[in-house]
Design a protein around this motif. Sequence first.
Motif, PDB file in Angstrom:
ATOM      1  N   LEU A  59       0.844  -1.196   0.000  1.00 18.43           N
ATOM      2  CA  LEU A  59       0.000   0.000   0.000  1.00 18.43           C
ATOM      3  C   LEU A  59       0.882   1.250   0.000  1.00 18.43           C
ATOM      4  O   LEU A  59       2.079   1.182   0.294  1.00 18.43           O
ATOM      5  CB  LEU A  59      -0.908   0.019   1.234  1.00 18.43           C
ATOM      6  CG  LEU A  59      -2.017  -1.045   1.273  1.00 18.43           C
ATOM      7  CD1 LEU A  59      -2.683  -1.055   2.639  1.00 18.43           C
ATOM      8  CD2 LEU A  59      -3.043  -0.795   0.179  1.00 18.43           C
ATOM      9  N   ALA A  74      -3.604   4.319   0.166  1.00 18.87           N
ATOM     10  CA  ALA A  74      -4.209   3.966  -1.115  1.00 18.87           C
ATOM     11  C   ALA A  74      -3.444   2.835  -1.788  1.00 18.87           C
ATOM     12  O   ALA A  74      -2.279   2.563  -1.474  1.00 18.87           O
ATOM     13  CB  ALA A  74      -4.228   5.183  -2.042  1.00 18.87           C
ATOM     14  N   PHE A  75      -4.130   2.181  -2.719  1.00 19.57           N
ATOM     15  CA  PHE A  75      -3.444   1.261  -3.620  1.00 19.57           C
ATOM     16  C   PHE A  75      -2.736   2.087  -4.681  1.00 19.57           C
ATOM     17  O   PHE A  75      -3.192   3.193  -5.021  1.00 19.57           O
ATOM     18  CB  PHE A  75      -4.447   0.350  -4.333  1.00 19.57           C
ATOM     19  CG  PHE A  75      -5.246  -0.532  -3.442  1.00 19.57           C
ATOM     20  CD1 PHE A  75      -4.667  -1.616  -2.803  1.00 19.57           C
ATOM     21  CD2 PHE A  75      -6.591  -0.295  -3.240  1.00 19.57           C
ATOM     22  CE1 PHE A  75      -5.408  -2.443  -1.987  1.00 19.57           C
ATOM     23  CE2 PHE A  75      -7.354  -1.114  -2.429  1.00 19.57           C
ATOM     24  CZ  PHE A  75      -6.759  -2.191  -1.795  1.00 19.57           C
ATOM     25  N   THR A 188     -10.253   2.590  -0.083  1.00 27.00           N
ATOM     26  CA  THR A 188      -9.289   1.499   0.071  1.00 27.00           C
ATOM     27  C   THR A 188      -9.817   0.435   1.027  1.00 27.00           C
ATOM     28  O   THR A 188      -9.776  -0.766   0.732  1.00 27.00           O
ATOM     29  CB  THR A 188      -7.932   2.032   0.565  1.00 27.00           C
ATOM     30  OG1 THR A 188      -7.449   3.015  -0.351  1.00 27.00           O
ATOM     31  CG2 THR A 188      -6.906   0.914   0.688  1.00 27.00           C
TER      32      THR A 188
END
Length: 202
Positions: A59, A74-75, A188
């Motif tokens: 991540l 976030a990805f 997320t």
Amino acid sequence: MPQASDPRHLLKAALSRDSAASSDFDLNPDVVLPKGRKLRPAGVLVPIEIKAGIPQVILTKRSSHLKHHPGQIAFPGGKQDEADADVIAAALREAREEIGLPSENVEVLGTLPTHETVTSFLVTPVLGLVRDTFDVIPEPGEVEEVFTVPLSHVTDPARFSVQSRRWQGQRRHYYTVPFGPYYIWGATARILRGFAERVAGQ
């Protein structure tokens, strides 16, 4: 989730199960969405690598100086550009740009149901296994930190909770799945919650 050096079986089983698309509005049924809204396609990579025999999800922590979602977890991913063949290509490109992950180093296993965000993106999560170790290179000005979370942590529905805060004059509810100093929430966490339900066979 049992620890395994090769999580392919578990991940493919999760991908084979049906589940509905999700959105930032799932826990906020009173939100009235504008008619005729146009959603922009985007792709995020859910990269899973093996560390000491334990599957980990990579991540990012977004830069605190960004205009949108500063400091959030976030990805790696972003909107689909014209040059991208599809949302999978967009997710792989963004992962290469944001964390230095070579696209050829990712075994794409499949995609999870789409997720609609409050910023009018239709996000497709792309599940991918990282084949080999790589040199993490955070994108300057965009990514403040890159870290990993055990897959077992974010695929355990019991670790998720629903919290709320005031947003644009209304109380907004959302999923969270904290890990150490990292407050994973919003889109997320919602995507991970859906993934966790699939892994658990719910």
